[in-house]
Design an enzyme around this catalytic site. Structure first.
Site, PDB file in Angstrom:
ATOM      1  N   GLN A  21       5.124   7.182  -4.321  1.00 36.50           N
ATOM      2  CA  GLN A  21       5.207   6.209  -3.222  1.00 36.50           C
ATOM      3  C   GLN A  21       3.927   5.397  -3.095  1.00 36.50           C
ATOM      4  OE1 GLN A  21       7.555   5.068  -1.265  1.00 36.50           O
ATOM      5  NE2 GLN A  21       9.177   6.348  -2.123  1.00 36.50           N
ATOM      6  N   SER A  22       3.301   5.087  -4.215  1.00 38.31           N
ATOM      7  CA  SER A  22       2.058   4.317  -4.183  1.00 38.31           C
ATOM      8  C   SER A  22       2.250   2.937  -3.549  1.00 38.31           C
ATOM      9  CB  SER A  22       1.543   4.151  -5.609  1.00 38.31           C
ATOM     10  OG  SER A  22       0.517   3.176  -5.655  1.00 38.31           O
ATOM     11  N   ASN A  23       1.454   2.679  -2.512  1.00 35.07           N
ATOM     12  CA  ASN A  23       1.461   1.341  -1.905  1.00 35.07           C
ATOM     13  C   ASN A  23       0.748   0.356  -2.804  1.00 35.07           C
ATOM     14  OD1 ASN A  23       2.555   2.178   0.765  1.00 35.07           O
ATOM     15  ND2 ASN A  23       0.680   3.410   0.778  1.00 35.07           N
TER      16      ASN A  23
END
Ligand code: PLP
Length: 318
Positions: A53-55
């Site tokens: 879930q890397s922004n």
């Protein structure tokens, strides 16, 4: 803010969750400089890495789409059953996603660079979290922006040429790959926004001493790029290691409570991995008097909100 009363401190929030670029976050400022460099070098493909879930990956994918660059993301873990949060958005931006299993920090990038170059592309590697001298430079400038906002906000500072008096006692934010921390610490030394800039450590991958040294090094590289004489030592980097909980991206009671509190009192969203954990730290520090009652505190909201949707179960569970 109403939350001030609850916390017993005067709280302001710097809304870098509203920076734009595909639902905002702190990577917008960094990518402006880093992808500027990629374009300058004539690259046509960007590669970066991160957790599922890397922004940072989501914002890189969006920026690449805007600029007409091909984007490759090396994401930790395996393809989730439901494409939610940032995973969904990466697909919409047309990014090529490579699932890397236990490697969430770009360990597989060198091989990918080789194969993309062999097929005729001109690849540019965006560092993990956008944390290098250019990323830190962006947050050095962000501190200047804050100092101008402080100066505009109080007439008594106008005589100081836009350099703020020490308006805040504390600036608190989530620190993970360190670029934000480096830029804000250096920028605060130059522009005096607060007495203390404290990063809440989100992901313990090295000792606090080593991490602080790396942050100071990045900050001083950014100072050179900015042609500033200001330099910072590792012992001037304030890193709070007390809120790592059960580890990176494991949502606990502290994060849940912080998210619910901010949402229900202010109508502002925090994310489960970064800003929720950092704000939980702020709440606890105010509770314990580490931030004295009545202090003027700035929470620097670094974004991350799209990840909320991927963590709905752990955010809502009691
Ligand atoms: C990347 C990120 C951070 C951490 O910033 P670093 O510069 O990597 O330390 C904090 N909050 C959010 C929401 C992020 O995506």
């Amino acid at each position: 803010m109403k939350l001030s009363q609850y916390l017993g401190v005067n709280l302001d929030i710097k809304r870098d969750d509203l920076t734009g670029l595909a639902l905002g976050g702190n990577k917008t400022r960094k990518l402006e400089f880093i992808l500027g460099n990629a374009l300058q070098q004539g690259c046509n493909t960007v590669i970066t890495a991160g957790a599922v879930q890397s922004n940072h990956c989501r914002q890189t994918a969006a920026a690449a789409a805007m600029l007409g660059l091909e984007c490759h993301l090396v994401l930790g873990g395996t393809r989730p059953k439901n494409a939610q949060g940032n995973v969904l958005l990466n697909q919409l931006f047309g990014a090529h996603v490579h699932w890397a299993g236990v490697h969430r920090k770009g360990e597989d990038i060198p091989e990918l660079v080789k194969s993309l170059a062999a097929s005729g592309r001109l690849p540019y590697v965006v560092p993990y979290g956008g944390s290098n001298a250019l990323g830190a430079l962006a947050y050095y400038h962000a501190a200047h922006e804050l100092s101008q906002q402080i100066a505009r906000g109080s007439a008594k500072d106008e005589s100081k040429n836009g350099v703020a008096s020490k308006q805040y006692s504390h600036i608190i934010f989530a620190s993970s790959s360190g670029g934000t921390h480096a830029g804000l610490s250096l920028g605060n030394k130059a522009y005096a926004c607060a007495n203390k800039v404290i990063g809440i450590n989100i992901d313990k991958t090295e000792s606090a001493i080593r991490f602080s040294k790396r942050i100071a090094y990045m900050a001083n590289e950014a100072a050179e790029l900015a042609m500033s004489d200001v330099r910072i030592r590792a012992d001037e980097i304030h890193l709070n290691d007390n809120y790592l909980g059960e580890g990176y991206a494991v949502v606990g009671n502290a994060e849940r409570n912080a998210i619910k509190l901010m949402a229900s009192i202010e109508g502002i969203l925090l994310d489960p991995v970064y800003s929720g954990r950092a704000f939980a730290g702020l709440i606890d520090m105010a509770d314990k008097g580490e931030i004295p009652k009545g202090s003027d505190v700035l929470f620097w909201h670094t974004g991350g909100v799209p990840a909320l949707f991927a963590y709905s179960d752990s955010v809502l569970s009691d």
